[in-house]
Design a protein around this motif. Structure first.
Motif, PDB file in Angstrom:
ATOM      1  N   ILE A 154      -4.840  13.686  -6.334  1.00  0.00           N
ATOM      2  CA  ILE A 154      -5.479  12.695  -5.473  1.00  0.00           C
ATOM      3  C   ILE A 154      -4.354  12.123  -4.628  1.00  0.00           C
ATOM      4  CG2 ILE A 154      -6.874  10.609  -5.317  1.00  0.00           C
ATOM      5  CD1 ILE A 154      -8.323  12.919  -6.698  1.00  0.00           C
ATOM      6  N   HIS A 155      -4.281  12.573  -3.392  1.00  0.00           N
ATOM      7  CA  HIS A 155      -3.123  12.240  -2.569  1.00  0.00           C
ATOM      8  C   HIS A 155      -3.297  10.880  -1.912  1.00  0.00           C
ATOM      9  CE1 HIS A 155      -2.510  12.196   1.861  1.00  0.00           C
ATOM     10  NE2 HIS A 155      -3.763  12.585   1.932  1.00  0.00           N
ATOM     11  N   CYS A 156      -2.153  10.245  -1.642  1.00  0.00           N
ATOM     12  CA  CYS A 156      -2.125   8.940  -0.957  1.00  0.00           C
ATOM     13  C   CYS A 156      -3.134   7.989  -1.606  1.00  0.00           C
ATOM     14  CB  CYS A 156      -2.423   9.127   0.519  1.00  0.00           C
ATOM     15  SG  CYS A 156      -2.152   7.651   1.525  1.00  0.00           S
ATOM     16  N   PHE A 157      -2.946   7.749  -2.879  1.00  0.00           N
ATOM     17  CA  PHE A 157      -3.939   7.010  -3.657  1.00  0.00           C
ATOM     18  C   PHE A 157      -4.145   5.607  -3.096  1.00  0.00           C
ATOM     19  CE2 PHE A 157      -5.561   4.466  -7.128  1.00  0.00           C
ATOM     20  CZ  PHE A 157      -6.544   5.295  -7.656  1.00  0.00           C
ATOM     21  N   THR A 158      -5.439   5.262  -2.841  1.00  0.00           N
ATOM     22  CA  THR A 158      -5.773   3.941  -2.294  1.00  0.00           C
ATOM     23  C   THR A 158      -6.961   3.312  -3.016  1.00  0.00           C
ATOM     24  OG1 THR A 158      -7.165   4.977  -0.592  1.00  0.00           O
ATOM     25  CG2 THR A 158      -4.883   4.445   0.024  1.00  0.00           C
ATOM     26  N   GLU A 159      -7.324   3.843  -4.173  1.00  0.00           N
ATOM     27  CA  GLU A 159      -8.500   3.356  -4.874  1.00  0.00           C
ATOM     28  C   GLU A 159      -8.113   2.430  -6.029  1.00  0.00           C
ATOM     29  OE1 GLU A 159     -11.278   3.733  -3.578  1.00  0.00           O
ATOM     30  OE2 GLU A 159     -11.054   5.457  -2.246  1.00  0.00           O
ATOM     31  N   TYR A 173      -3.738  14.641 -10.862  1.00  0.00           N
ATOM     32  CA  TYR A 173      -2.593  13.742 -10.828  1.00  0.00           C
ATOM     33  C   TYR A 173      -2.812  12.709  -9.725  1.00  0.00           C
ATOM     34  CZ  TYR A 173       0.094  17.015 -13.754  1.00  0.00           C
ATOM     35  OH  TYR A 173       0.536  17.815 -14.781  1.00  0.00           O
ATOM     36  N   ILE A 174      -2.192  11.547  -9.879  1.00  0.00           N
ATOM     37  CA  ILE A 174      -2.291  10.471  -8.899  1.00  0.00           C
ATOM     38  C   ILE A 174      -0.997  10.418  -8.107  1.00  0.00           C
ATOM     39  CG2 ILE A 174      -2.691   8.015  -8.550  1.00  0.00           C
ATOM     40  CD1 ILE A 174      -5.046   9.519  -9.874  1.00  0.00           C
ATOM     41  N   SER A 175      -1.093  10.551  -6.785  1.00  0.00           N
ATOM     42  CA  SER A 175       0.107  10.550  -5.947  1.00  0.00           C
ATOM     43  C   SER A 175       0.165   9.280  -5.099  1.00  0.00           C
ATOM     44  CB  SER A 175       0.127  11.779  -5.039  1.00  0.00           C
ATOM     45  OG  SER A 175       1.313  11.805  -4.268  1.00  0.00           O
ATOM     46  N   PHE A 176       1.302   8.616  -5.152  1.00  0.00           N
ATOM     47  CA  PHE A 176       1.499   7.363  -4.434  1.00  0.00           C
ATOM     48  C   PHE A 176       2.342   7.586  -3.188  1.00  0.00           C
ATOM     49  CE2 PHE A 176       0.830   6.283  -8.882  1.00  0.00           C
ATOM     50  CZ  PHE A 176      -0.220   5.386  -8.775  1.00  0.00           C
ATOM     51  N   SER A 177       1.870   7.018  -2.090  1.00  0.00           N
ATOM     52  CA  SER A 177       2.567   7.102  -0.805  1.00  0.00           C
ATOM     53  C   SER A 177       3.268   5.769  -0.522  1.00  0.00           C
ATOM     54  CB  SER A 177       1.567   7.397   0.310  1.00  0.00           C
ATOM     55  OG  SER A 177       0.721   6.262   0.513  1.00  0.00           O
ATOM     56  N   GLY A 178       3.769   5.632   0.700  1.00  0.00           N
ATOM     57  CA  GLY A 178       4.425   4.392   1.100  1.00  0.00           C
ATOM     58  C   GLY A 178       3.525   3.178   1.036  1.00  0.00           C
ATOM     59  N   ILE A 179       2.209   3.386   0.984  1.00  0.00           N
ATOM     60  CA  ILE A 179       1.276   2.254   0.904  1.00  0.00           C
ATOM     61  C   ILE A 179       1.568   1.396  -0.330  1.00  0.00           C
ATOM     62  CG2 ILE A 179      -1.149   1.599   0.608  1.00  0.00           C
ATOM     63  CD1 ILE A 179      -1.933   3.973   2.305  1.00  0.00           C
ATOM     64  N   THR A 204       5.236  11.118   0.894  1.00  0.00           N
ATOM     65  CA  THR A 204       5.382  10.297   2.103  1.00  0.00           C
ATOM     66  C   THR A 204       4.152  10.354   2.996  1.00  0.00           C
ATOM     67  OG1 THR A 204       6.453  12.107   3.318  1.00  0.00           O
ATOM     68  CG2 THR A 204       7.892  10.523   2.153  1.00  0.00           C
ATOM     69  N   ASP A 205       3.426  11.476   2.996  1.00  0.00           N
ATOM     70  CA  ASP A 205       2.368  11.714   3.983  1.00  0.00           C
ATOM     71  C   ASP A 205       2.951  11.636   5.388  1.00  0.00           C
ATOM     72  OD1 ASP A 205      -0.159  12.449   4.777  1.00  0.00           O
ATOM     73  OD2 ASP A 205      -1.034  10.459   4.650  1.00  0.00           O
ATOM     74  N   SER A 206       4.244  11.879   5.506  1.00  0.00           N
ATOM     75  CA  SER A 206       4.899  11.806   6.816  1.00  0.00           C
ATOM     76  C   SER A 206       4.282  12.818   7.774  1.00  0.00           C
ATOM     77  CB  SER A 206       6.402  12.063   6.665  1.00  0.00           C
ATOM     78  OG  SER A 206       6.647  13.233   5.918  1.00  0.00           O
ATOM     79  N   PRO A 207       4.173  12.435   9.053  1.00  0.00           N
ATOM     80  CA  PRO A 207       4.829  11.310   9.742  1.00  0.00           C
ATOM     81  C   PRO A 207       4.060   9.989   9.696  1.00  0.00           C
ATOM     82  CG  PRO A 207       3.662  12.610  11.353  1.00  0.00           C
ATOM     83  CD  PRO A 207       3.457  13.308  10.021  1.00  0.00           C
ATOM     84  N   TYR A 208       3.089   9.864   8.789  1.00  0.00           N
ATOM     85  CA  TYR A 208       2.247   8.678   8.729  1.00  0.00           C
ATOM     86  C   TYR A 208       2.696   7.765   7.586  1.00  0.00           C
ATOM     87  CZ  TYR A 208      -0.306  12.460  10.978  1.00  0.00           C
ATOM     88  OH  TYR A 208      -0.633  13.532  11.767  1.00  0.00           O
ATOM     89  N   LEU A 209       2.272   6.503   7.636  1.00  0.00           N
ATOM     90  CA  LEU A 209       2.354   5.568   6.516  1.00  0.00           C
ATOM     91  C   LEU A 209       3.766   5.372   5.978  1.00  0.00           C
ATOM     92  CD1 LEU A 209      -0.832   6.775   4.610  1.00  0.00           C
ATOM     93  CD2 LEU A 209      -0.625   4.801   6.121  1.00  0.00           C
ATOM     94  N   ALA A 210       4.706   5.087   6.859  1.00  0.00           N
ATOM     95  CA  ALA A 210       6.079   4.845   6.426  1.00  0.00           C
ATOM     96  C   ALA A 210       6.136   3.662   5.467  1.00  0.00           C
ATOM     97  CB  ALA A 210       6.982   4.589   7.627  1.00  0.00           C
ATOM     98  N   PRO A 211       6.917   3.777   4.402  1.00  0.00           N
ATOM     99  CA  PRO A 211       7.034   2.678   3.436  1.00  0.00           C
ATOM    100  C   PRO A 211       7.881   1.539   3.988  1.00  0.00           C
ATOM    101  CG  PRO A 211       8.567   4.428   2.880  1.00  0.00           C
ATOM    102  CD  PRO A 211       7.756   4.935   4.035  1.00  0.00           C
ATOM    103  N   ALA A 212       7.751   0.373   3.352  1.00  0.00           N
ATOM    104  CA  ALA A 212       8.699  -0.695   3.630  1.00  0.00           C
ATOM    105  C   ALA A 212      10.083  -0.177   3.221  1.00  0.00           C
ATOM    106  CB  ALA A 212       8.326  -1.936   2.828  1.00  0.00           C
ATOM    107  N   PRO A 213      11.126  -0.413   4.017  1.00  0.00           N
ATOM    108  CA  PRO A 213      11.227  -1.335   5.152  1.00  0.00           C
ATOM    109  C   PRO A 213      10.980  -0.687   6.514  1.00  0.00           C
ATOM    110  CG  PRO A 213      13.399  -0.542   4.569  1.00  0.00           C
ATOM    111  CD  PRO A 213      12.445   0.143   3.633  1.00  0.00           C
ATOM    112  N   HIS A 214      10.370   0.496   6.546  1.00  0.00           N
ATOM    113  CA  HIS A 214      10.155   1.204   7.811  1.00  0.00           C
ATOM    114  C   HIS A 214       8.698   1.171   8.248  1.00  0.00           C
ATOM    115  CE1 HIS A 214      14.239   2.818   7.705  1.00  0.00           C
ATOM    116  NE2 HIS A 214      14.036   3.126   6.443  1.00  0.00           N
ATOM    117  N   ARG A 215       7.904   0.301   7.663  1.00  0.00           N
ATOM    118  CA  ARG A 215       6.478   0.259   7.948  1.00  0.00           C
ATOM    119  C   ARG A 215       6.231   0.114   9.449  1.00  0.00           C
ATOM    120  NH1 ARG A 215       1.865  -3.768   5.212  1.00  0.00           N
ATOM    121  NH2 ARG A 215       0.077  -2.749   6.228  1.00  0.00           N
ATOM    122  N   GLY A 216       5.274   0.917   9.949  1.00  0.00           N
ATOM    123  CA  GLY A 216       4.933   0.879  11.362  1.00  0.00           C
ATOM    124  C   GLY A 216       5.745   1.825  12.219  1.00  0.00           C
ATOM    125  N   LYS A 217       6.732   2.499  11.618  1.00  0.00           N
ATOM    126  CA  LYS A 217       7.578   3.435  12.348  1.00  0.00           C
ATOM    127  C   LYS A 217       7.266   4.858  11.882  1.00  0.00           C
ATOM    128  CE  LYS A 217      11.291   0.002  12.642  1.00  0.00           C
ATOM    129  NZ  LYS A 217      12.679  -0.329  12.262  1.00  0.00           N
TER     130      LYS A 217
END
Length: 258
Positions: A154-159, A173-179, A204-217
């Motif tokens: 389950i990628h980029c887990f948000t539930e 498996y549960i996969s955690f992204s920068g979220i 990472t789900d890159s190029p999306y969802l950059a983790p802190a401290p790069h959030r929004g980039k």
């Protein structure tokens, strides 16, 4: 050593690396990242993605069509099986359900999901699952199609934890992204604390969802370290423990040898 279990290498901005993929891969190695799984989202760009990574044994790929893609080819089970037979293809997806971006009658999305599960079972390769605002239908279809035979991510887990339990019971498996690093991601942090150590991955789900401290980039696989560091903090353990455990979990799921 780290593994980024979900990235889109054909979509990242190589400008910081002189537009040279080899330079980018040097940076990946310098950041102690031993393996990357680059994820297909449509069939039209799949051949170029394969070509880009063909000479890198530390990169594996998947084949599949994202649930939101409507303009490209919708593959049959047989077509997915044919495309998924390469040794470099270790998973099927990303596939699943997305009721946030798609509207109206979504029976086509559910059938596409079922086709991917059928192909994964025929190939005996794990599934990469995308789910957004569709958690009950996602679990229902996984159960109905006996997806537990191959399991997956389950990628980029948000539930929430209830959904995580349902997925774990189905051999996922549960996969955690920068979220997970975002301050407002309280429910995801809670799951990251509770998920069994032998059943989580990082991505990472890159190029999306950059983790802190790069959030929004723009995001890069080299930022997977931030995800591991944050989970280590949440679980009151060491970075090396989370890095090594997530790497071991990935290799177990995909039956990869060192």
């Amino acid at each position: 050593m780290l593994i980024d279990s979900h990235c889109h290498l054909d979509r990242i901005d190589l400008t910081p690396y002189q537009n040279d993929f080899a330079n980018f891969m040097d940076a990946v190695s310098d950041n102690q990242i031993e393996h990357l799984l680059t994820i297909a989202i449509d069939l039209e760009s799949y051949p170029d993605m394969l070509s880009m990574v063909a000479n890198y044994p530390q990169i594996s790929v998947t084949v599949g069509v994202h649930p939101n893609v409507q303009d490209g080819k919708d593959p049959t089970v047989d077509e997915l099986i044919a495309l998924g037979q390469l040794d470099k293809v270790i998973g099927i997806g990303e596939t699943g359900l997305d009721y946030f971006r798609s509207e109206g009658d979504l029976s086509w999305q559910q059938q596409r999901f079922r086709n991917h599960i059928s192909a994964a079972k025929a190939l005996k390769k794990p599934l990469i699952i995308h789910t957004r605002e569709a958690k009950s239908d996602t679990l229902r279809i996984l159960r109905e199609e006996n997806a537990s035979e191959v399991g997956g991510i389950i990628h980029c887990f948000t539930e929430d934890w209830e959904f995580a339990l349902g997925a774990l019971e189905l051999n996922f498996y549960i996969s955690f992204s920068g979220i997970v690093t975002f301050n407002n991601a309280k429910e995801i942090k809670n799951v990251a604390k509770k998920v069994p150590l032998d059943r989580f991955l990082i991505e990472t789900d890159s190029p999306y969802l950059a983790p802190a401290p790069h959030r929004g980039k723009p995001n890069y696989p080299t930022y997977v370290r931030y995800v591991a560091e944050h989970i280590a903090e949440l679980r009151d353990t060491s970075f090396s423990n989370i890095a090594n455990q997530s790497t071991e979990n990935f290799r177990r799921l995909f039956k990869l040898k060192r």
